[in-house]
Design a protein around this motif. Structure first.
Motif, mmCIF file in Angstrom:
data_model
loop_
_atom_site.group_PDB
_atom_site.id
_atom_site.type_symbol
_atom_site.label_atom_id
_atom_site.label_comp_id
_atom_site.label_asym_id
_atom_site.label_seq_id
_atom_site.Cartn_x
_atom_site.Cartn_y
_atom_site.Cartn_z
ATOM 1 N N TYR A 1 -4.849 41.316 11.121
ATOM 2 C CA TYR A 1 -5.598 41.131 9.881
ATOM 3 C C TYR A 1 -4.718 41.244 8.652
ATOM 4 O O TYR A 1 -5.152 40.998 7.557
ATOM 5 C CB TYR A 1 -6.729 42.151 9.791
ATOM 6 N N ASN A 2 -3.497 41.683 8.884
ATOM 7 C CA ASN A 2 -2.663 41.977 7.725
ATOM 8 C C ASN A 2 -1.312 41.292 7.828
ATOM 9 O O ASN A 2 -0.310 41.794 7.361
ATOM 10 C CB ASN A 2 -2.460 43.493 7.637
ATOM 11 N N HIS A 3 -1.314 40.135 8.464
ATOM 12 C CA HIS A 3 -0.072 39.414 8.688
ATOM 13 C C HIS A 3 0.422 38.821 7.372
ATOM 14 O O HIS A 3 -0.292 38.078 6.724
ATOM 15 C CB HIS A 3 -0.315 38.320 9.714
ATOM 16 N N ARG A 4 1.648 39.150 7.003
ATOM 17 C CA ARG A 4 2.140 38.701 5.706
ATOM 18 C C ARG A 4 3.297 37.722 5.823
ATOM 19 O O ARG A 4 3.815 37.273 4.816
ATOM 20 C CB ARG A 4 2.592 39.917 4.890
ATOM 21 N N GLY A 5 3.734 37.452 7.035
ATOM 22 C CA GLY A 5 4.817 36.479 7.200
ATOM 23 C C GLY A 5 6.134 36.921 6.614
ATOM 24 O O GLY A 5 6.894 36.110 6.085
ATOM 25 N N THR B 1 2.998 46.148 11.504
ATOM 26 C CA THR B 1 2.941 45.747 12.893
ATOM 27 C C THR B 1 2.587 44.280 13.069
ATOM 28 O O THR B 1 3.069 43.627 13.977
ATOM 29 C CB THR B 1 1.888 46.620 13.607
ATOM 30 N N ASP B 2 1.729 43.769 12.193
ATOM 31 C CA ASP B 2 1.178 42.438 12.413
ATOM 32 C C ASP B 2 2.243 41.362 12.323
ATOM 33 O O ASP B 2 2.984 41.270 11.357
ATOM 34 C CB ASP B 2 0.068 42.163 11.392
ATOM 35 N N ARG B 3 2.309 40.530 13.351
ATOM 36 C CA ARG B 3 3.292 39.463 13.400
ATOM 37 C C ARG B 3 2.650 38.090 13.522
ATOM 38 O O ARG B 3 3.309 37.082 13.438
ATOM 39 C CB ARG B 3 4.219 39.663 14.600
ATOM 40 N N MET B 4 1.375 38.022 13.813
ATOM 41 C CA MET B 4 0.737 36.718 13.928
ATOM 42 C C MET B 4 -0.752 36.889 13.687
ATOM 43 O O MET B 4 -1.287 37.984 13.740
ATOM 44 C CB MET B 4 0.951 36.134 15.318
ATOM 45 N N THR B 5 -1.384 35.787 13.398
ATOM 46 C CA THR B 5 -2.815 35.815 13.236
ATOM 47 C C THR B 5 -3.424 34.837 14.223
ATOM 48 O O THR B 5 -3.023 33.679 14.276
ATOM 49 C CB THR B 5 -3.201 35.433 11.801
ATOM 50 N N GLN B 6 -4.349 35.350 14.997
ATOM 51 C CA GLN B 6 -5.007 34.484 15.954
ATOM 52 C C GLN B 6 -6.284 33.955 15.316
ATOM 53 O O GLN B 6 -7.050 34.709 14.730
ATOM 54 C CB GLN B 6 -5.350 35.287 17.207
ATOM 55 N N VAL B 7 -6.474 32.661 15.426
ATOM 56 C CA VAL B 7 -7.635 32.061 14.791
ATOM 57 C C VAL B 7 -8.664 31.726 15.864
ATOM 58 O O VAL B 7 -8.361 31.020 16.820
ATOM 59 C CB VAL B 7 -7.247 30.791 14.017
ATOM 60 N N THR B 8 -9.864 32.260 15.703
ATOM 61 C CA THR B 8 -10.924 31.945 16.647
ATOM 62 C C THR B 8 -11.859 30.941 15.991
ATOM 63 O O THR B 8 -12.386 31.188 14.911
ATOM 64 C CB THR B 8 -11.707 33.219 17.024
ATOM 65 N N ASP B 9 -12.035 29.803 16.659
ATOM 66 C CA ASP B 9 -12.951 28.796 16.129
ATOM 67 C C ASP B 9 -14.360 29.166 16.558
ATOM 68 O O ASP B 9 -14.665 29.234 17.747
ATOM 69 C CB ASP B 9 -12.556 27.421 16.695
#
Lengths: 118, 312, 409
Positions: free
Chosen positions: C42-46, C361-369
């Motif tokens: 939820y906090n992926h900042r790239g 910690t966040d490294r990616m964001t998973q997108v749920t359709d």
């Protein structure tokens, strides 16, 4: 060893102690010497090498040439992260950190500091 | 008729008790802050909070039973305000004193708790439901010792009326010394009733957001908050009338002032308790109440029966 | 208590117990937790990607902002890797100053954790007191480095600021105050009944589980695993300093509290030694702007556990790849084991006990359709075009801004 209400003594002492809360902004707070606050620009020292622009992590600083050996500096306070890297990068010591930390502005464009040659 | 309305709505009814409750909340919050070495709120903060909440929008969840959701806070407030009528404030007798009023006050003080349960239940939010179930679980744990400790004082005074209890202890102050355990037990139970740390389990903010009150907002939340404050004042007044009844037989004005001071003292003790403890878990709370507090209350009852049998 | 049905409640992404957005779906039966599903992202900042488009000097300040609490840990870890690639020898004084700031940071992080833990178990008084005392170390940090949180003391080849004699004295004074206060908190944690009731036997992570799940830092050390990068693979000045690795065999949150508090005492010991031994000399060596091609992996014992940075340079001013493994990533899986069959009321303190830092910690964001419930991971280009489209629909057009940015670069 267990002791319910261990903090009782400390808590009761606090009742007769002065609260540590600082009522900022009614009471002014002093930042320590060497605090990295707003950046100060001295136009007469600047040689226009633009190393500060190159090293700034957030592209907050801009040096423009306004005349022969005359430069103006524009710092976007909204972008600046107050790391002081530009001060370290400057060979001519045209930039320095100040202790000024009350930099909040109402409005995006008011946060731009522009220093020109007098 | 006008006199009754005055009693109910102005003094010592709704208007006075609301002001007193807000003052009580101020004392509680200020002391809490000072115990923690903070400055704390200014005197008008509880009132400002109340006005702010009153001015905000009421949001009723789609799935909630709208009528119940809106009615329950009013029930709770009514019960809490009504209970002040039977509490002596400036003389040993309350306005409508009658034999058995101590039980009525205890029952009236239970109604807000039940309303918290119903409000949480009918708002159909998961957090609110967990909170309301916890409210009810906790109710069963502290209500028994609270009743026993108050009633054991009544047993010794041989009366079910607050007026007679106050008069008895004022003429025989020596007997008060035997009620020490009952006082401690009733303070613990009151902490549970008011849902204050260490017993703020039903509204534990880090676990279930705000428990029963999660879905409440605006005026309805303001009413609930006011109810809790009034409950605190009434509970403190009841305990101070029964366990520290001094001063109520003076002339009205000094008696009233002494009563107010006593109530604030009880509130101060409550806020001290919530400063120095961590929140317990619901199972630990129930265990604690049934393992330690109930036996203590039973001991108090036994002591009072024995004293009554031998000395009176 | 009353309900027999199983139901699931969402703890997060927005919840008062969590200071950062992260989702825990908790399956409950009454108050008992049947299972926990952790969703990161939820906090992926790239940040890693952003590092590639900035120079090494700019990256120091970006990396520092991975975490608000262990900022010095991340920047030191990154810089160690860069220095290894560039083959720079750091002056001894710089190493000592890095150690000093690192330990002061540990003090402030552990005191912060103590307050948060107090808040999670409803003991706000502990929060107020420990955060009040934390101000002492924050003031010291502001005095030494110029900033309270993101210190900006590191630079490639050394440190940016020297320490004067007067500052050494001031720091020593502050450490005396803090040591006394910490002794008091150790007493409180070991004696206050309600704290012990809420902490001991909660969030149990057995020694074997901790090894299997790869726990790091105080979480592992409370399960009796003596693992500390400062000892195992000394960096900065730690090889020359005398300190103990604190372990505990309680295997629960009480153990983790004791480990952190005793680590504070060790930190004071280290800080005193650093102040005493501080060697004279330069604080910085000259570093090249273009880092030669090469790669390096660097480890650092952050207050939360082992922090790891991988840096690959390609001979230009900008890194080719930066990879960050924050300690929370190693610890977050153990939360699931700790919460199994526990009480809902233990949830906040169990999560808080690993001292989580989710945005690190966040490294990616998973997108749920939502339409067909399909899950996918978006790549950089897709995320970018989605962002542009999202803003365009709301009347914000970045095309002009983009062109302006391109001109400037």
């Amino acid at each position: 060893m267990i002791n319910p209400g261990k903090m009782l003594k400390e808590v009761l002492c606090s009742l007769f102690r002065k609260p540590v809360t600082v009522l900022y902004p009614h009471v002014k707070m002093e930042m320590p010497v060497g605090f990295r606050g707003a950046i100060k620009f001295s136009p007469d020292k600047c040689s226009g090498c633009k190393l500060c622009m190159r090293d700034c992590p957030t592209n907050a600083i801009t040096i423009n040439k306004v005349g022969e050996k005359q430069f103006e500096c524009e710092i976007d306070l909204g972008k600046c992260i107050y790391c002081g890297q530009c001060v370290d990068s400057c060979f001519k010591k045209a930039l320095e950190v100040t202790r000024d930390m009350e930099l909040a502005q109402a409005g995006k464009n008011k946060g731009k500091l522009k220093v020109t040659h007098r | 008729m006008i006199k009754e309305l005055f009693y109910l709505l102005i003094f010592p009814g709704f208007l006075f008790i609301s002001a007193f409750a807000l003052a009580g909340e101020y004392i509680d919050r200020k002391l809490y802050a000072r115990f923690q070495n903070r400055v704390g709120p200014p005197w008008f903060q509880p009132l400002a909070d109340l006005i702010k909440l009153l001015a905000k929008e009421d949001i009723v969840p789609c799935d909630a039973n709208a009528n119940m959701f809106k009615l329950v806070p009013v029930f709770a407030l009514t019960a809490a305000v009504a209970s002040i009528i039977y509490i002596p404030l400036w003389q040993s007798s309350s306005i409508y004193s009658f034999p058995g009023d101590v039980i009525v006050v205890l029952y009236l003080l239970t109604i807000p708790t039940l309303c918290f349960f119903m409000g949480g239940w009918y708002s159909t939010s998961l957090f609110a439901r967990i909170g309301s179930v916890r409210t009810l679980t906790q109710l069963f744990a502290y209500e028994v010792p609270l009743f026993m400790s108050i009633l054991s004082a009544a047993v010794l005074a041989d009366s079910w009326s607050i007026k007679d209890i106050v008069n008895f202890y004022n003429s025989h102050p020596g007997y008060l010394l035997f009620n020490g355990i009952g006082f401690v037990v009733s303070m613990i139970a009151l902490l549970g009733k008011l849902e204050k740390t260490p017993f703020d389990i039903p509204e534990a903010e880090t676990e279930i957001v705000a428990g029963s009150f999660t879905e409440y907002s605006g005026r309805l939340l303001a009413i609930f908050r006011l109810t809790l404050d009034i409950e605190m004042v009434v509970g403190a007044a009841l305990i101070s009338a029964i366990f520290i009844p001094f001063g109520l037989n003076f002339s009205p004005v000094p008696a009233f002032i002494i009563t107010v001071i006593k109530i604030e003292l009880v509130i101060a003790m409550l806020s001290l308790a919530r400063t120095i403890f961590a929140r317990l878990r619901i199972d630990q709370m129930v265990n604690f109440c049934w393992k330690y507090v109930v036996p203590l209350a039973l001991t108090q009852l036994l002591i009072n029966f024995l004293i009554k049998g031998f000395f009176r | 208590m009353a309900e027999k049905r199983k139901f699931t409640i969402p703890i997060g992404p927005q919840h008062p117990a969590l200071k950062e957005p992260e989702s825990f779906s908790v399956a409950l039966k009454g108050e008992k937790i049947l299972g926990v599903e952790i969703k990161l992202g939820y906090n992926h900042r790239g940040l890693e990607k952003a590092c590639e488009s900035r120079t090494f000097i700019q990256d120091i300040y970006l990396i520092e902002r991975i975490c608000g609490i262990c900022s010095h840990s991340h920047s030191t870890c990154f810089i160690q890797a860069v220095e290894e690639i560039a083959g720079l020898q750091i002056p001894a004084r710089a190493n000592y100053i890095r150690t000093l700031v690192g330990e002061l940071e540990r003090v402030h992080s552990h005191l912060l954790w103590l307050g948060v833990a107090g808040h999670e178990i409803g003991f706000d008084t502990l929060l107020m007191y420990s955060w009040r005392d934390r101000e002492v170390v924050m003031d010291v940090l502001a005095e030494l480095t110029g900033n309270r949180v993101n210190y900006g003391i590191n630079t490639i080849g050394g440190v940016r600021r020297d320490i004067s004699e007067e500052q050494i004295k001031e720091t020593a004074k502050a450490i005396d105050i803090l040591e006394e206060r910490t002794k008091y908190y150790v007493e409180v944690a070991q004696q206050e009944t309600t704290i012990i009731k809420r902490l001991s036997g909660v969030g149990v992570l057995k020694h074997d589980d901790a090894l299997r799940l790869g726990a790091v830092g105080p979480t592992a050390r409370a399960s009796n695993i003596a693992r500390d990068i400062r000892k195992d693979d000394p960096y900065a000045a730690y090889a020359e300093l005398d300190f103990k690795v604190i372990t505990d065999n309680h295997e629960d949150i009480y153990g983790r509290t004791v480990v952190r508090l005793l680590e504070l005492m060790e930190s004071y010991k280290i800080i005193r030694q650093v102040l005493e031994k501080l060697p004279a000399g330069d604080i910085c060596v000259k570093a090249p702007r273009k880092i030669p091609a090469g790669e390096a992996l660097s480890r650092y014992e952050a207050p939360r556990g082992e922090d790891m940075h991988y840096v690959k340079a390609n001979g230009t001013e900008k890194p080719d790849r930066v990879k960050v493994r924050a300690p929370t990533l190693a610890n977050v899986q153990s939360v699931k084991t700790m919460l199994q069959d526990r009480n809902l009321a233990d949830m906040p303190i169990v999560i808080a006990a690993i001292d989580p830092c989710f945005s690190c910690t966040d490294r990616m964001t998973q997108v749920t359709d939502l339409a067909d419930n399909s899950r996918q991971v978006w790549d950089w280009e897709k995320l970018r075009s989605h962002g542009i489209e999202w803003y365009r629909q709301r009347g914000v057009d970045f095309t002009a801004l983009n062109n302006k940015l391109k001109q400037r670069l």
